[in-house]
Scaffold this active site. Structure first.
Site, short mmCIF file in Angstrom:
data_model
loop_
_atom_site.label_atom_id
_atom_site.label_comp_id
_atom_site.label_asym_id
_atom_site.label_seq_id
_atom_site.Cartn_x
_atom_site.Cartn_y
_atom_site.Cartn_z
N GLY A 72 144.84 43.66 -30.89
CA GLY A 72 144.74 45.21 -30.67
C GLY A 72 143.74 45.31 -29.44
O GLY A 72 144.15 46.16 -28.68
N CYS A 73 142.62 44.51 -29.36
CA CYS A 73 141.63 44.81 -28.34
C CYS A 73 142.28 44.35 -26.92
O CYS A 73 141.99 45.12 -26.05
CB CYS A 73 140.45 43.95 -28.68
SG CYS A 73 139.63 44.77 -30.23
#
Length: 155
Positions: A44-45
């Site tokens: 996600g990051c």
């Protein structure tokens, strides 16, 4: 700390990638995006960082800089920035003072286990140093576009 739109952005000074240092004072009179993410080089990051990297030309056109913040050590951030060619500063809040000040260090829960971690959050700070918009519990997909839209509305 519970920040609201219209509040003054809490002060910060942190080491950042490419030998930089970022601080609130550097952005006096300039709008900027400060986003908090849990951990460098996780799915996600990475998706979020790459989306901000892609939006940089449009954000830059509006005079906005982007700063990513996590509690990762500098070494991990440098590796992350290099791996994905991220040109904006990734700042290390190793002690957690900035994540605390912005209210992004929260209790999380996974598989019934409670732990402390960074809540994915973004703050759009206006040229007056006040928080123009806050996104909490950010969903990565389409987020950079939402931030860009809000930045355009700043004028």
């Amino acid at each position: 700390m519970n920040l609201n739109e219209g509040d003054s952005a809490p002060d910060f000074t942190m080491p950042a990638t490419a030998g930089r240092k970022v601080s609130l004072a550097d952005y006096a009179g300039k709008p900027f995006v400060l986003y908090f993410y849990p951990k460098a080089d996780t799915t996600g990051c990475t998706k979020e960082a790459c989306a901000f990297q892609e939006a940089l030309p449009q954000l830059g056109h509006l005079g906005l800089d982007v700063i990513g913040v996590s509690r990762d050590p500098m070494k991990a951030l440098e590796k992350f920035a290099e791996k994905y060619s991220l040109t904006f500063p990734l700042a290390s809040d190793a002690e957690g003072a900035v994540t605390e000040a912005y209210g992004t260090w929260v209790e999380k829960s996974m598989y019934g286990r409670k732990y402390m971690g960074i809540e994915r959050s973004t703050f759009l700070v206006g040229p007056d140093g006040k928080i123009a918009k806050i996104w909490r519990k950010v969903s990565v997909t389409g987020h950079a576009a939402d931030v860009l839209k809000a930045a355009q509305a700043l004028g």
